[in-house]
Design a protein around this motif. Structure first.
Motif, short mmCIF file in Angstrom:
data_model
loop_
_atom_site.label_atom_id
_atom_site.label_comp_id
_atom_site.label_asym_id
_atom_site.label_seq_id
_atom_site.Cartn_x
_atom_site.Cartn_y
_atom_site.Cartn_z
N ASN A 21 0.56 -1.19 0.52
CA ASN A 21 -0.14 0.16 0.06
C ASN A 21 0.80 1.02 -0.29
O ASN A 21 0.17 2.12 -0.47
CB ASN A 21 -0.80 0.28 1.32
N THR A 22 1.97 1.24 0.69
CA THR A 22 2.72 2.43 1.00
C THR A 22 3.92 2.55 -0.83
O THR A 22 3.62 4.07 -1.11
CB THR A 22 4.50 1.90 1.76
N TRP A 23 3.65 1.51 -1.74
CA TRP A 23 3.92 2.29 -2.82
C TRP A 23 3.32 2.39 -3.83
O TRP A 23 3.53 3.11 -4.31
CB TRP A 23 4.40 0.79 -3.36
N ILE A 24 2.20 1.54 -3.17
CA ILE A 24 1.05 2.80 -3.89
C ILE A 24 0.07 4.03 -4.35
O ILE A 24 -0.38 4.67 -4.93
CB ILE A 24 -0.95 1.82 -3.94
N VAL A 25 0.74 4.57 -2.93
CA VAL A 25 0.82 5.33 -2.45
C VAL A 25 1.72 6.98 -2.80
O VAL A 25 1.84 7.81 -3.41
CB VAL A 25 0.93 5.65 -0.31
N LEU A 26 2.95 5.91 -2.86
CA LEU A 26 3.94 5.80 -3.86
C LEU A 26 3.95 6.68 -5.11
O LEU A 26 4.10 7.67 -5.91
CB LEU A 26 5.51 5.68 -3.39
N ALA A 27 3.39 6.00 -5.68
CA ALA A 27 3.02 6.13 -7.37
C ALA A 27 2.09 6.85 -7.90
O ALA A 27 2.31 7.69 -8.64
CB ALA A 27 2.95 3.87 -7.79
N LEU A 28 1.11 6.90 -6.33
CA LEU A 28 0.26 7.62 -7.06
C LEU A 28 0.30 9.20 -6.74
O LEU A 28 0.57 10.10 -7.06
CB LEU A 28 -1.34 7.92 -5.68
N LEU A 29 1.35 9.02 -5.86
CA LEU A 29 2.30 10.98 -5.57
C LEU A 29 2.84 11.00 -6.46
O LEU A 29 2.92 11.99 -7.20
CB LEU A 29 3.59 11.10 -4.16
#
Length: 113
Positions: free
Chosen positions: A2-10
């Motif tokens: 989920n953290t990687w998803i947030v970073l990709a979204l950012l």
């Protein structure tokens, strides 16, 4: 994950905003600049002087935590901040940043004293 998803979204948001920051008169440009101006004014009031490094650190930390806390509105995703490791990592990064900024501002000898 989920953290990687947030970073990709950012990263996607930053790339999207980069296009609109070049266009004058855009509403997205206005909102982005006001968001940055809010943090500049806030840090100026709290610290007493403008420091680009402090503003960018606080703004990026706030934006990351904001996205982490709102990512749960997307189905099948959980907030990365519910994991103790994410909170610990953010706390360690903030602690190290504060110590390095103090050493940089005062000098090593005055910091040790």
């Amino acid at each position: 994950i989920n953290t990687w998803i947030v970073l990709a979204l950012l990263l996607a948001i930053v790339l999207f905003l980069r296009v609109f920051l070049r266009k004058k008169g855009s509403m997205i440009r206005f909102i982005t600049l006001e968001y940055a101006r809010f943090f500049i004014d806030w840090c100026d009031q709290a610290i007493g002087e403008f420091s680009f490094n402090h503003v960018t650190f606080i703004m990026s930390l706030f934006t990351f935590i904001l996205l982490c806390n709102t990512i749960s509105s997307i189905p099948w995703l959980e907030e990365p901040t519910t994991d103790i490791n994410t909170a610990l990592a953010l706390g360690c990064i903030s602690f190290v940043y504060a110590q390095v900024a103090s050493i940089h501002a005062l000098g090593l000898w005055a910091y040790i004293k």
